[in-house]
Design an enzyme around this catalytic site. Sequence first.
Site, PDB file in Angstrom:
ATOM      1  NE  ARG A 249      -3.550   2.356   2.519  1.00 23.30           N
ATOM      2  CZ  ARG A 249      -4.123   3.106   3.412  1.00 23.30           C
ATOM      3  NH1 ARG A 249      -3.939   2.502   4.680  1.00 23.30           N
ATOM      4  NH2 ARG A 249      -4.850   3.976   3.455  1.00 23.30           N
ATOM      5  CG  HIS A 250      -1.200   4.998  -0.662  1.00 22.43           C
ATOM      6  ND1 HIS A 250      -1.286   5.771   0.388  1.00 22.43           N
ATOM      7  CD2 HIS A 250      -2.165   4.379  -1.117  1.00 22.43           C
ATOM      8  CE1 HIS A 250      -2.676   5.518   0.523  1.00 22.43           C
ATOM      9  NE2 HIS A 250      -3.166   5.039  -0.346  1.00 22.43           N
TER      10      HIS A 250
ATOM     11  NE  ARG B 191      -5.474   7.915   1.116  1.00 22.75           N
ATOM     12  CZ  ARG B 191      -6.486   8.152   2.138  1.00 22.75           C
ATOM     13  NH1 ARG B 191      -6.457   9.439   2.538  1.00 22.75           N
ATOM     14  NH2 ARG B 191      -7.364   7.248   2.218  1.00 22.75           N
TER      15      ARG B 191
ATOM     16  NE  ARG C 274      -4.220   7.420  -2.614  1.00 20.93           N
ATOM     17  CZ  ARG C 274      -5.199   7.629  -3.321  1.00 20.93           C
ATOM     18  NH1 ARG C 274      -5.307   8.882  -4.003  1.00 20.93           N
ATOM     19  NH2 ARG C 274      -6.185   7.005  -3.734  1.00 20.93           N
TER      20      ARG C 274
ATOM     21  CG  ASP D 191      -7.001   1.030   1.729  1.00 21.74           C
ATOM     22  OD1 ASP D 191      -7.207   1.128   0.464  1.00 21.74           O
ATOM     23  OD2 ASP D 191      -7.522   1.291   2.866  1.00 21.74           O
TER      24      ASP D 191
END
Length: 397
Positions: free
Chosen positions: A36-37, A40, A104, A279
Amino acid sequence: MRLSVTLTPLMILLQGVLPLTLAQERMLRFVTLVYRHGDRSPLGTYPTDPHKAAAWPQGFQQLTEIGILQQKALGQFLREKYAGFLSASYKPQEIYIRSTDYDRTIMSAQANLMGLYPSSDPEIGWRPVPIHTVPIKYDKLLKPPTRTCLRYQQLMEETIKLPSYQARMESWKGFVTETANCTGLKLEQLTLRGLWRVHDSLFCQKTHNLTLPSWATPQVLATLSEIEAFNVEAHVGMHASQEKARFTGGLLLGAILSNFSKIVSRDLPLKMIVYSAHDSTLIALQGALGIYNGHPPPYAACHGFEFYQENNNSFSVAMFYRNDSSQQPHPLALPDCPTPCPLQLFTHLTHTAIPQDWDAECQNASRGTGHTVTALAAAVGLLSVALIGVGILYWRR
């Protein structure tokens, strides 16, 4: 669907011994990572939000400095973990990185690669590594368009009609009304997704030490978190979970297994494929594997697949999950399969979650419509050519 990661004393002892023995018994051939990034800014705001967009210098939905550091730390962890497997510097024949087409996730991949391939040249602080992506509306692999999948929407309608689902929604009716009054949103806007966006905004503000509005008490945040978990469970489980998995995480799981097969047949020279995603991507993938534990993946969470060749020339798959940078990753076990899991058994146990034809199984009318439009366009083109030809003949005469 529950995942146990409790380590017994024997397992802890074996962790210290196995690296020496396993190095002699099996060889790591290939790795797939899905993460996952990083942290943010909120996806958006609401009418009474005291902070609005001014609180986020880069704007909404963007990777923050915290997120950059989280991903760089993950990259450093992967560099240490695969130091003897990946070269110290980027080699295109070894690794392929793909991201969803969001700022992102692309920036998260860049930050991750800073940690994975640190520059040894003091004049070059960072060496660029290519990151591949696909436009969002075409990216079925990492962001399947379930909203346009007719069969999946039918399954969700069946889920919503469940008495247990209706009972939970009824229990939150007063809470939703109060939330509408506090946020300035209309009741029809506060669907489960609308409530999730409110929670997302408050969660991001709290993470960045911004003062929350007085109505956002710990109890309110806990209820919003409970509603979010319920919404996720409704989409991946609760009803027809195996069929839902085919439309959410099945395509990615199928691609991962397909790559394992290519390694066996030596059709894939790479050592690692990395997916920078969301996610929802991890939830869908773990749902397809039958190991989602009900806790949404935190920022920079990473699910890894390690593909091994055993000393008898058979192949096996081991999985890990890194969801806490302060701890070692958890080993993951596929239900009814040892770890590492023999490839044949792994494939057999997961085949029901992998669609053969995603569009056909979705029962989307657009498939037929698309062919009709194509045929009509071809007919119009041929007619146009014929008319032009007649016009030229007439002009010459």
